[in-house]
Each structure stands twice: as C-alpha cells, then as structure tokens.
Scaffold this active site. Structure first.
Site, PDB file in Angstrom:
ATOM      1  CD  GLU A 299     -11.096   2.233  -2.535  1.00 52.82           C
ATOM      2  OE1 GLU A 299     -10.816   1.088  -2.945  1.00 52.82           O
ATOM      3  OE2 GLU A 299     -10.393   2.847  -1.721  1.00 52.82           O
TER       4      GLU A 299
ATOM      5  NE  ARG B 151      -3.922   2.161   1.016  1.00 54.60           N
ATOM      6  CZ  ARG B 151      -3.930   3.471   1.198  1.00 54.60           C
ATOM      7  NH1 ARG B 151      -2.856   4.169   0.998  1.00 54.60           N
ATOM      8  NH2 ARG B 151      -5.015   4.081   1.601  1.00 54.60           N
TER       9      ARG B 151
ATOM     10  NE  ARG C  38      -3.955  -2.404   2.377  1.00 55.50           N
ATOM     11  CZ  ARG C  38      -4.877  -1.539   1.985  1.00 55.50           C
ATOM     12  NH1 ARG C  38      -5.403  -1.622   0.775  1.00 55.50           N
ATOM     13  NH2 ARG C  38      -5.279  -0.568   2.781  1.00 55.50           N
TER      14      ARG C  38
END
Length: 191
Positions: free
Chosen positions: A58, A50, A92
């Site tokens: 998104e 990330r 992440r």
C-alpha cells in the site's frame, strides 16, 4: 427439444465466456498504487482495474510509492489492452495488462508483453493466487527469481504486503477506524 437444450447450452457458455474473458482497450489516467489504476475507455467513461493475481504494498507501506511509480512508468498515458477476469469484492475489474499490438478497439491477438508479470520480474509486487485450483507458474517463477536476486521489495529483510503478519493491518481512517477507500492524494494523475 433435444436440439433446443444443446443450443441453449452453447449460447449460455458463449455468454459466460464473453462476460468473463473480455478484452478492453483504454488509456491509463490514474495510478492508485502498484496494483490498481483507473483508465479511460471513452470520454467520461472510466473503469478501475486491479492487476489480476498481483498484490502490491500500500502507499503508506515500505516500498508502496516505488511500486506505484514502477506501474506508472510502464503504463503512464499509454494505451493498454486488458484481458478481464471478472471483478473483485470492491467492484474493480480484475485484469491482465498488455500493450496492444493493433489500433484501439480492433480485434487482435494479445502480445506476450504481460505487464502483471513484468511487475513481478521487477520485484515490485507479490504473486497472489486468486484461483487456487489453477496456479500461474510463470508468475510464481518470476516472483521467485526477483526474490532470489533481491529486486524491489525483496531488498527488505521482511517485506510486508500480501504476506504481512495480521498485526500489521492496512492503513485505516483514524477518525472512523475504517479502511481507506479513496486513492492517496499524491497518487499519479495523468493528463
């Protein structure tokens, strides 16, 4: 005893810095969206990255696919160096992405070509200050310049994303009312 305490303190600080400021080298193999990708460290060993201090629309949101494509064009199937900053709440690895200046898995200085900052300069993402105590002024300036020049997401009158109103929640799974956790099926796969 005095020296033992000093030795342990030094050892603990070295361990902490190696865990939280590691540089890894890998090849991007899956671009989920404009701020998340998966890369291969070794055969069958993958890690999800990330982008640190970055937030992108998104996939289902306005400009989401454009941000995904921009990140893909910057790192698609290329070896990258990732300066890690721990993990987010989803497990992440948070990372600042660079193009390596030396062969894979060799110790070398990080170049100045910061992919996170490049995404801000292109107007593809928002600056998201995860660490409120230490703002990244270079990222703030890059976002501000892209905004002033109406680049990328800033072409929209009301860009959504990190600064979206609470009424505009992230896409949900319509069957269970839960957030989508799987990458979008049309996310870029890179061989």
């Amino acid at each position: 005893m005095k020296y033992l305490k000093k030795y342990l303190l030094i050892l603990l600080s070295l361990l902490y810095s190696s865990v939280h400021a590691e540089t890894i080298y890998c090849k991007a193999t899956w671009i989920s969206d404009g701020d998340t990708f998966t890369c291969t460290l070794a055969p069958k060993q993958k890690v999800t990255i990330r982008l640190y201090q970055i937030d992108a629309p998104e996939i289902g949101q306005n400009h989401g696919r454009v941000a995904q494509k921009a990140l893909s064009e910057l790192i698609q199937a290329k070896p990258v160096a990732i300066q890690t900053h721990g993990q987010d709440k989803y497990g992440r690895t948070l990372g600042t992405i660079y193009y390596p200046v030396c062969p894979e898995n060799k110790q070398c200085p990080l170049p100045t070509d910061n992919i996170n900052q490049k995404m801000l300069e292109l107007g593809m993402v928002w600056y998201d200050n995860f660490d409120k105590k230490n703002p990244n002024t270079a990222y703030q300036q890059a976002e501000q310049k892209a905004h002033q020049n109406k680049l990328g997401i800033w072409q929209q009158p009301k860009p959504i994303g990190q600064r979206r109103p609470a009424s505009e929640a992230r896409p949900t799974n319509r069957h269970h009312g839960q957030q989508r956790r799987q990458p979008h099926p049309a996310a870029f796969r890179i061989a």
